[in-house]
Design a protein around this motif. Structure first.
Motif, PDB file in Angstrom:
ATOM      1  N   SER A   1       0.617  -1.083   0.072  1.00 20.01           N
ATOM      2  CA  SER A   1      -0.093  -0.050   0.069  1.00 20.01           C
ATOM      3  C   SER A   1       0.946   1.361  -0.082  1.00 20.01           C
ATOM      4  N   LEU A   2       2.008   1.212   0.673  1.00 22.52           N
ATOM      5  CA  LEU A   2       2.913   2.435   0.954  1.00 22.52           C
ATOM      6  C   LEU A   2       3.555   2.679  -0.784  1.00 22.52           C
ATOM      7  N   ALA A   3       3.877   1.661  -1.414  1.00 21.19           N
ATOM      8  CA  ALA A   3       4.195   1.560  -2.651  1.00 21.19           C
ATOM      9  C   ALA A   3       3.234   2.211  -4.023  1.00 21.19           C
ATOM     10  N   SER A   4       1.900   1.727  -3.603  1.00 22.88           N
ATOM     11  CA  SER A   4       1.062   2.270  -4.413  1.00 22.88           C
ATOM     12  C   SER A   4       0.759   3.655  -4.067  1.00 22.88           C
ATOM     13  N   ALA A   5       0.790   4.218  -2.965  1.00 24.85           N
ATOM     14  CA  ALA A   5       0.704   5.669  -2.384  1.00 24.85           C
ATOM     15  C   ALA A   5       1.727   6.462  -3.140  1.00 24.85           C
ATOM     16  N   LEU A   6       2.704   6.096  -3.002  1.00 25.45           N
ATOM     17  CA  LEU A   6       4.161   6.487  -3.582  1.00 25.45           C
ATOM     18  C   LEU A   6       4.073   6.974  -5.103  1.00 25.45           C
ATOM     19  N   GLU A   7       3.544   5.693  -5.807  1.00 25.70           N
ATOM     20  CA  GLU A   7       3.005   5.733  -7.321  1.00 25.70           C
ATOM     21  C   GLU A   7       2.231   7.060  -7.493  1.00 25.70           C
ATOM     22  N   ARG A   8       1.060   7.006  -6.842  1.00 28.68           N
ATOM     23  CA  ARG A   8       0.147   7.896  -6.821  1.00 28.68           C
ATOM     24  C   ARG A   8       0.470   9.233  -6.658  1.00 28.68           C
ATOM     25  N   SER A   9       1.300   9.452  -5.555  1.00 27.03           N
ATOM     26  CA  SER A   9       1.943  10.869  -5.438  1.00 27.03           C
ATOM     27  C   SER A   9       2.823  11.159  -6.591  1.00 27.03           C
TER      28      SER A   9
END
Length: 171
Positions: A1-9
Motif C-alpha cells: 500500500s505504501l508503494a501504491s501511495a508513492l506511485e499515486r503521489s
C-alpha cells in the motif's frame, strides 16, 4: 500500500509539473505574441523577461543582462529606478538611434513583490516612429502649400498696388 501511495503521489506530481510547464509555455507564447517590445526588469536592474519584439530590437541575448547594457538611455534608467523605488506607473518618450532611428513611448508599471520575490518593473515600448514621420510630412506639406500660395498672391498684390498707384493713368 505504501508503494501504491508513492506511485499515486509520483503521478500527481508529474501531472502538476506537466501543468506548470504548459502554463509556462503558454505564458511565454502570449508574451512573445505582443507586437511591441516588452521587458521585465528586476530590483537589481537586470532584464528577467524579454519578448520576441524586444529581442529583435535590443538583441537576442538580453535576458539576465543589466538594463544599462541593453538600453543606454539615462532617462529610461532613472525612470526604472524611480518606478522600483516608488512603485506605480509612468511613461516617457525616448529616441533610439540604433539599429534604425526610432521614437518610443516607454510605459512602465511597477509589479509588487510576490512570494518573497523582489519587486520588478514591466516596460512596454510603443513605437511612435510612423506617427512622428506622418506629423513631419504634414508640417512640411503645410509649409510648402503656404509658400506656394504666398508667392502668387504676393505677385498679384504687387501688380494691384502698381495699378492703383503710379501706373493708374497708364490704362
Amino acid at each position: 500500500s505504501l508503494a501504491s501511495a508513492l506511485e499515486r503521489s509520483d503521478r500527481r506530481l508529474a501531472e502538476q509539473v506537466a501543468d506548470l510547464i504548459l502554463v509556462s509555455d503558454t505564458r511565454a507564447a502570449v508574451i512573445d505574441s505582443i507586437p511591441d517590445p516588452l521587458l521585465q526588469i528586476d530590483a537589481r536592474m537586470r532584464v528577467t523577461t524579454a519578448n520576441l519584439a524586444a529581442r529583435k530590437q535590443f538583441g537576442q541575448q538580453i535576458v539576465d543582462r543589466d538594463l544599462s547594457t541593453v538600453i543606454r538611455h539615462p532617462d529610461v534608467l532613472s525612470a526604472v529606478k524611480g518606478a522600483l523605488a516608488r512603485g506605480g506607473s509612468g511613461e516617457i518618450e525616448i529616441q533610439i538611434a540604433a539599429p534604425v532611428e526610432r521614437v518610443f513611448n516607454v510605459r512602465m508599471q511597477a509589479l509588487p513583490s510576490v512570494a518573497g520575490r523582489s519587486p520588478s518593473v514591466l516596460m512596454l515600448f510603443v513605437d511612435l516612429s510612423a506617427v512622428r514621420r506622418t506629423e513631419q510630412m504634414r508640417v512640411d506639406f503645410v509649409a510648402n502649400v503656404s509658400h506656394e500660395l504666398r508667392t502668387p498672391l504676393a505677385t498679384l498684390v504687387g501688380f494691384i498696388e502698381t495699378l492703383q498707384g503710379p501706373a493708374r493713368e497708364d490704362l
